[in-house]
Write a protein that holds these residues in place. Structure first.
Motif, PDB file in Angstrom:
ATOM      1  N   ASP A   1       0.844  -1.199   0.000  1.00  0.00           N
ATOM      2  CA  ASP A   1       0.000   0.000   0.000  1.00  0.00           C
ATOM      3  C   ASP A   1       0.884   1.256   0.000  1.00  0.00           C
ATOM      4  N   SER A   2       1.905   1.254   0.866  1.00  0.00           N
ATOM      5  CA  SER A   2       2.825   2.404   0.937  1.00  0.00           C
ATOM      6  C   SER A   2       3.590   2.557  -0.362  1.00  0.00           C
ATOM      7  N   LYS A   3       4.029   1.446  -0.911  1.00  0.00           N
ATOM      8  CA  LYS A   3       4.802   1.488  -2.154  1.00  0.00           C
ATOM      9  C   LYS A   3       3.939   2.038  -3.296  1.00  0.00           C
ATOM     10  N   GLN A   4       2.707   1.566  -3.369  1.00  0.00           N
ATOM     11  CA  GLN A   4       1.824   2.031  -4.440  1.00  0.00           C
ATOM     12  C   GLN A   4       1.510   3.512  -4.280  1.00  0.00           C
ATOM     13  N   GLU A   5       1.466   3.978  -3.035  1.00  0.00           N
ATOM     14  CA  GLU A   5       1.245   5.409  -2.784  1.00  0.00           C
ATOM     15  C   GLU A   5       2.394   6.247  -3.346  1.00  0.00           C
TER      16      GLU A   5
ATOM     17  N   GLN B   1       4.016   5.560  -5.936  1.00  0.00           N
ATOM     18  CA  GLN B   1       3.913   5.574  -7.399  1.00  0.00           C
ATOM     19  C   GLN B   1       2.733   6.406  -7.888  1.00  0.00           C
ATOM     20  N   ALA B   2       1.604   6.340  -7.206  1.00  0.00           N
ATOM     21  CA  ALA B   2       0.416   7.111  -7.605  1.00  0.00           C
ATOM     22  C   ALA B   2      -0.310   7.524  -6.333  1.00  0.00           C
ATOM     23  N   ALA B   3      -0.201   8.797  -5.984  1.00  0.00           N
ATOM     24  CA  ALA B   3      -0.736   9.228  -4.690  1.00  0.00           C
ATOM     25  C   ALA B   3      -2.256   9.375  -4.723  1.00  0.00           C
ATOM     26  N   ILE B   4      -2.903   8.451  -4.038  1.00  0.00           N
ATOM     27  CA  ILE B   4      -4.362   8.501  -3.871  1.00  0.00           C
ATOM     28  C   ILE B   4      -4.650   9.108  -2.499  1.00  0.00           C
TER      29      ILE B   4
ATOM     30  N   ASN C   1       7.404  -8.688  -6.845  1.00  0.00           N
ATOM     31  CA  ASN C   1       7.720  -7.816  -7.985  1.00  0.00           C
ATOM     32  C   ASN C   1       7.770  -6.348  -7.569  1.00  0.00           C
ATOM     33  N   PHE C   2       7.140  -6.026  -6.429  1.00  0.00           N
ATOM     34  CA  PHE C   2       7.035  -4.618  -6.023  1.00  0.00           C
ATOM     35  C   PHE C   2       7.817  -4.299  -4.756  1.00  0.00           C
TER      36      PHE C   2
END
Ligand code: IMP
Length: 415
Positions: A120-124, A126-129, A173-174
């Motif tokens: 969740d932190s990593k995806q944030e 990349q694309a801040a929701i 992968n992430f």
């Protein structure tokens, strides 16, 4: 001859971006309810309830648990973080609340794993929701990709480990993942197994017996995965229909749908917000309304009430009633007038497109002691009427303070 039955079921949703004061309203209604069911979300939501001057924040367990005779259910639409659950159970034990035979958790609800929180932190990055970083999105991603761990899988730890291994090979992968899941899964099993059951059966049995069942949505209509401001949304069904899929209840068994809205609007996280304000006034509204996230403590973005958005929520959810909270905050921001966004001008003429319109406020008149509509200033009553007229849904209740008893009942919700 067999006739269709009418049941005692109410779905409570937030008609906006969440944080409308649902915790308090559900707590109020739960005192009359036989069962309270949460059907979506996880520890991303926080419901604040004040009892005897004490503040309680619940993220997973339905706040109805504070009423000793209310059964509380966490249904399969939810994602569960066992550590958060463990803490909540501990807090309840400390304040002397017995959960045995009163708390039931679906064995088909999904387990939040540590890698979900990391992802969740990593995806944030990349694309801040502006997510709550509680692992919600990745846990639902695994559910949909059919590599999620359901709580019932914890009955067989080897099976759960095998699923975790498959999920980890994806998440690797992430993120860096070089730890085992055994200890976490064992701890999860210890926490959740005593509460697991097929909750859809339990809920339908209660409905058939005409028990009063309250379905409590987390987050808000405009954060719903299908109907919200995508991609700035949460990953679950926060609308009323989510009660059907998330709890296993047919749409014909829902009697009423209540939508809660603040008298103004707030939003946490990124995404569109048509009536947002900034500067000193926003700071004032934020301070007076105590608009800080109950889970993340982030300052909430603030703005005026958006009637076309509320009307949209009324349609998407099939609202049969509205509940308006935090009217008192608008007394205390020190403005004689404030704005709403409306499709109509002050004379009731239809506009080409919605616009902000100045409305008469009620200055600094104290609403906090009001017990009935007759105790409210004329302009507050006009404000409520304006909401009803434009949204075309009756207001069942208004709230004028954070305490349990600062509620003005207008119509009987259960009838
Ligand atoms: P997530 O649910 O943590 O994935 O976050 C997705 C979006 O929903 C973000 O904009 C969050 O701020 C928002 N959000 C999640 N839970 C709540 C809530 O309980 N109240 C208000 N906003 C929320």
């Amino acid at each position: 001859m067999i006739r269709n039955k009418i049941y005692n079921t109410i779905v409570i949703v937030d008609a906006s971006f969440g944080d409308s004061g649902k915790g308090k309203i559900v707590d109020y209604l739960a005192s009359d309810a036989d069962m309270v069911v949460k059907y979506n979300g996880g520890p991303n939501s926080g419901r604040t309830v004040y009892t005897n001057g004490k503040k309680h924040i619940f993220r997973l367990i339905p706040s109805g648990i504070l009423h000793p005779s209310t059964i509380c259910v966490m249904a399969q639409g939810m994602v569960i973080d066992p550590l958060v659950l463990k803490n909540e159970l501990q807090t309840l034990a400390e304040i002397g609340i017995n959960v045995k035979d009163r708390l039931f958790i679906s064995d088909a609800a999904h387990l939040i794993m540590p890698y979900h929180i990391l992802a969740d932190s990593k995806q944030e990055e990349q694309a801040a929701i502006g997510t709550t970083k509680k692992g919600i999105g990745p846990a639902y991603e695994d559910k949909v990709a059919r590599r999620g761990i359901r709580l019932g899988d914890l009955r067989n730890l080897q099976k759960a480990e095998n699923i975790a291994a498959r999920a980890k090979s994806f998440w690797r992968n992430f993120i860096d993942l070089d730890y085992g899941s055994e200890a976490y899964l064992t701890m999860s099993a210890d926490v959740v197994l005593p509460f697991l059951t097929d909750t859809s059966i339990l809920i339908n049995q209660a409905i058939n017996l005409k028990k009063k069942v309250l379905f409590e949505s987390a987050q808000g209509t405009l954060l719903d995965i299908d109907h919200g401001t995508y991609p700035y949304v949460t990953s679950s069904s926060a609308v009323a229909g989510g009660a059907c899929t998330g709890a296993g209840v047919g749409p014909t068994r829902i009697k009423k749908v209540m939508g809660i809205t603040k008298a103004y609007t707030t939003r946490v996280g990124a995404g569109p917000f048509d009536t947002e304000i900034d500067g000193i006034l926003a700071e004032r509204l934020r301070e007076v309304g105590n608009e800080y996230g109950s889970v993340t403590k982030r300052p909430r973005r603030v703005g005026w009430l958006d009637l076309p958005a509320l009307k949209y929520a009324a349609e998407i959810n099939g609202l049969t009633g509205l509940i308006v909270t935090k009217l008192d905050t608008l007394s205390n921001i020190g403005m004689k007038n404030f704005y709403i966004r409306s499709e109509y001008d002050a004379d009731g003429g239809k506009l080409d497109s919605p616009r902000l319109r100045l409305v008469d406020g009620w200055d600094q008149q104290d609403l906090s002691q009001a017990k009935t509509l007759a105790d409210l200033p004329d302009n507050t009553l006009r404000y409520l009427e304006m909401i009803e007229d434009e949204v075309e849904v009756p207001i069942y209740m208004a709230s004028v303070g954070s305490d349990r008893n600062q509620i003005i009942p207008i119509h009987n919700i259960w009838e």
